[in-house]
Design a protein around this motif. Structure first.
Motif, PDB file in Angstrom:
ATOM      1  N   SER A 133       7.273  17.530  23.828  1.00 24.49           N
ATOM      2  CA  SER A 133       6.996  18.806  23.167  1.00 24.49           C
ATOM      3  C   SER A 133       6.713  18.613  21.682  1.00 24.49           C
ATOM      4  O   SER A 133       7.398  17.862  20.999  1.00 24.49           O
ATOM      5  CB  SER A 133       8.174  19.764  23.351  1.00 24.49           C
ATOM      6  OG  SER A 133       9.378  19.197  22.850  1.00 24.49           O
ATOM      7  N   THR A 135       5.123  20.943  18.023  1.00 23.02           N
ATOM      8  CA  THR A 135       4.684  22.202  17.430  1.00 23.02           C
ATOM      9  C   THR A 135       4.052  21.901  16.080  1.00 23.02           C
ATOM     10  O   THR A 135       4.223  20.800  15.544  1.00 23.02           O
ATOM     11  CB  THR A 135       5.852  23.194  17.286  1.00 23.02           C
ATOM     12  OG1 THR A 135       5.344  24.517  17.046  1.00 23.02           O
ATOM     13  CG2 THR A 135       6.798  22.798  16.148  1.00 23.02           C
ATOM     14  N   ASN A 136       3.313  22.867  15.545  1.00 17.09           N
ATOM     15  CA  ASN A 136       2.620  22.614  14.277  1.00 17.09           C
ATOM     16  C   ASN A 136       3.490  23.002  13.092  1.00 17.09           C
ATOM     17  O   ASN A 136       4.350  23.881  13.173  1.00 17.09           O
ATOM     18  CB  ASN A 136       1.282  23.355  14.230  1.00 17.09           C
ATOM     19  CG  ASN A 136       1.431  24.854  14.334  1.00 17.09           C
ATOM     20  OD1 ASN A 136       2.355  25.366  14.955  1.00 17.09           O
ATOM     21  ND2 ASN A 136       0.518  25.579  13.730  1.00 17.09           N
ATOM     22  N   TRP A 172       1.322  18.160  13.057  1.00 15.69           N
ATOM     23  CA  TRP A 172       2.251  18.501  14.128  1.00 15.69           C
ATOM     24  C   TRP A 172       3.512  17.667  14.003  1.00 15.69           C
ATOM     25  O   TRP A 172       3.515  16.608  13.385  1.00 15.69           O
ATOM     26  CB  TRP A 172       1.591  18.229  15.487  1.00 15.69           C
ATOM     27  CG  TRP A 172       0.288  18.944  15.653  1.00 15.69           C
ATOM     28  CD1 TRP A 172      -0.946  18.564  15.149  1.00 15.69           C
ATOM     29  CD2 TRP A 172       0.084  20.189  16.310  1.00 15.69           C
ATOM     30  NE1 TRP A 172      -1.890  19.502  15.472  1.00 15.69           N
ATOM     31  CE2 TRP A 172      -1.302  20.511  16.196  1.00 15.69           C
ATOM     32  CE3 TRP A 172       0.913  21.059  17.003  1.00 15.69           C
ATOM     33  CZ2 TRP A 172      -1.851  21.655  16.737  1.00 15.69           C
ATOM     34  CZ3 TRP A 172       0.366  22.204  17.551  1.00 15.69           C
ATOM     35  CH2 TRP A 172      -0.994  22.491  17.422  1.00 15.69           C
ATOM     36  N   ALA A 175       8.961  18.605  18.638  1.00  7.97           N
ATOM     37  CA  ALA A 175       9.693  19.861  18.770  1.00  7.97           C
ATOM     38  C   ALA A 175      11.146  19.645  19.183  1.00  7.97           C
ATOM     39  O   ALA A 175      11.932  20.593  19.198  1.00  7.97           O
ATOM     40  CB  ALA A 175       8.998  20.777  19.780  1.00  7.97           C
ATOM     41  N   PHE A 201       2.174  21.471  23.698  1.00  7.58           N
ATOM     42  CA  PHE A 201       2.214  22.324  22.520  1.00  7.58           C
ATOM     43  C   PHE A 201       3.106  23.554  22.748  1.00  7.58           C
ATOM     44  O   PHE A 201       2.958  24.273  23.735  1.00  7.58           O
ATOM     45  CB  PHE A 201       0.806  22.770  22.145  1.00  7.58           C
ATOM     46  CG  PHE A 201      -0.121  21.622  21.856  1.00  7.58           C
ATOM     47  CD1 PHE A 201       0.034  20.858  20.707  1.00  7.58           C
ATOM     48  CD2 PHE A 201      -1.131  21.283  22.745  1.00  7.58           C
ATOM     49  CE1 PHE A 201      -0.804  19.792  20.436  1.00  7.58           C
ATOM     50  CE2 PHE A 201      -1.980  20.214  22.477  1.00  7.58           C
ATOM     51  CZ  PHE A 201      -1.810  19.461  21.325  1.00  7.58           C
ATOM     52  N   LEU A 202       4.021  23.777  21.799  1.00  2.83           N
ATOM     53  CA  LEU A 202       4.904  24.941  21.832  1.00  2.83           C
ATOM     54  C   LEU A 202       4.677  25.782  20.583  1.00  2.83           C
ATOM     55  O   LEU A 202       4.431  25.248  19.500  1.00  2.83           O
ATOM     56  CB  LEU A 202       6.375  24.509  21.862  1.00  2.83           C
ATOM     57  CG  LEU A 202       6.827  23.562  22.979  1.00  2.83           C
ATOM     58  CD1 LEU A 202       8.337  23.363  22.891  1.00  2.83           C
ATOM     59  CD2 LEU A 202       6.439  24.084  24.343  1.00  2.83           C
ATOM     60  N   PRO A 203       4.800  27.110  20.697  1.00  2.00           N
ATOM     61  CA  PRO A 203       4.702  27.951  19.504  1.00  2.00           C
ATOM     62  C   PRO A 203       5.930  27.773  18.618  1.00  2.00           C
ATOM     63  O   PRO A 203       7.031  27.472  19.107  1.00  2.00           O
ATOM     64  CB  PRO A 203       4.635  29.373  20.083  1.00  2.00           C
ATOM     65  CG  PRO A 203       5.297  29.273  21.418  1.00  2.00           C
ATOM     66  CD  PRO A 203       5.004  27.901  21.935  1.00  2.00           C
ATOM     67  N   ARG A 204       5.749  27.955  17.327  1.00  2.00           N
ATOM     68  CA  ARG A 204       6.853  27.710  16.384  1.00  2.00           C
ATOM     69  C   ARG A 204       8.048  28.630  16.618  1.00  2.00           C
ATOM     70  O   ARG A 204       9.186  28.249  16.313  1.00  2.00           O
ATOM     71  CB  ARG A 204       6.364  27.879  14.941  1.00  2.00           C
ATOM     72  CG  ARG A 204       5.485  26.744  14.455  1.00  2.00           C
ATOM     73  CD  ARG A 204       5.412  26.721  12.935  1.00  2.00           C
ATOM     74  NE  ARG A 204       4.942  27.973  12.373  1.00  2.00           N
ATOM     75  CZ  ARG A 204       3.678  28.278  12.140  1.00  2.00           C
ATOM     76  NH1 ARG A 204       2.727  27.403  12.446  1.00  2.00           N
ATOM     77  NH2 ARG A 204       3.334  29.433  11.607  1.00  2.00           N
ATOM     78  N   VAL A 207      10.825  26.998  18.703  1.00  3.12           N
ATOM     79  CA  VAL A 207      11.269  25.666  18.275  1.00  3.12           C
ATOM     80  C   VAL A 207      12.240  25.819  17.114  1.00  3.12           C
ATOM     81  O   VAL A 207      11.970  26.546  16.160  1.00  3.12           O
ATOM     82  CB  VAL A 207      10.066  24.795  17.841  1.00  3.12           C
ATOM     83  CG1 VAL A 207      10.548  23.475  17.260  1.00  3.12           C
ATOM     84  CG2 VAL A 207       9.116  24.565  19.006  1.00  3.12           C
TER      85      VAL A 207
END
Length: 234
Positions: A133, A135-136, A172, A175, A201-204, A207
């Motif tokens: 995982s 996230t950005n 990135w 996560a 990819f996970l949304p912030r 996380v």
């Protein structure tokens, strides 16, 4: 055969006993165990721990604790890869040969079962060692600041001082929720964060690293705000 391994040592310093401290109505580790169960991905869900109380809580919420982690893998310097490799070694010694093993962190209450399933699918359809995982970053890392010994500000990358944020490359980070890997990759101590890994990819807002009391409060607020989906009740 697919196995989840949840590392959970007893010696947390910054938030004492954080793996079993109550988080939104359940011990912290329970959320990781229940997400793993609900994902439907695993033949076995194992907690690797050196701590009897953590073992008792883990078993109460549906995980197995078939062995204790040795002291040399339970100090502040123990890395994830050696801990998972040890778990695989113990499983093989007892006659099990998992093809894929997913490390699920014990302090990942925002983890969704659907994300675990995405990771498994990515590992299965790609010629990769791992899928994990990410996230950005919320802000461009090229604009990061440092403080000198006098408390004065400087830039890590002064060449970007006048660059527009929208012109900078997106970045990135890990996560810190799960790491699917092929057993042979774990056992060979292959590093996770290389070109041989697939990012999930996970949304912030799903996380949160949890290392300080402030982190804990923020994670509880995020958990309540997004109303993490149902988990089996114990």
């Amino acid at each position: 055969m697919s196995v989840a391994v949840i590392p959970a040592r007893g010696g947390s310093k910054r938030i004492p006993r954080k793996n079993i401290r109550e988080f939104c109505g359940k011990p912290m580790i329970a959320w990781s165990i229940l997400a793993a169960i609900e994902s439907g991905c695993f033949d076995r869900i194992i907690v690797s721990t050196d701590d009897d109380e953590i073992a008792e809580v883990a078993e109460r919420y549906g995980a197995e604790v078939p062995f204790r982690r040795p002291p040399e893998l339970a100090d502040d310097y123990a890395g994830t890869v050696p801990v998972i490799a040890h778990a695989i070694e113990r499983l093989r010694a007892n006659g099990d040969s998992p093809e894929n093993v997913c490390c699920v962190y014990a302090t990942a209450p925002l983890l969704q079962p659907s994300d675990i399933r995405k990771g498994r699918e990515a590992l299965e359809i790609n010629a990769a060692d791992y899928a994990f995982s990410v996230t950005n970053y919320a802000f461009p890392i090229q604009r990061a600041l440092r403080l000198d010994r006098k408390g004065r500000v400087g830039m890590f990358f002064p060449e970007y001082a006048n660059a527009r944020s929208q012109d900078l490359e997106e970045s990135w980070h890990d996560a810190g929720q799960f790491y699917w890997g092929r057993s042979e990759s774990w056992a060979a101590s292959k590093p996770i964060m290389t070109a041989a890994a697939i990012p999930i990819f996970l949304p912030r807002d799903r996380v949160q690293d949890i290392d300080t009391p402030e982190d804990w409060r923020r994670a509880e607020a995020q958990f309540k705000a997004i109303q993490v989906g149902p988990r089996p009740r114990n």
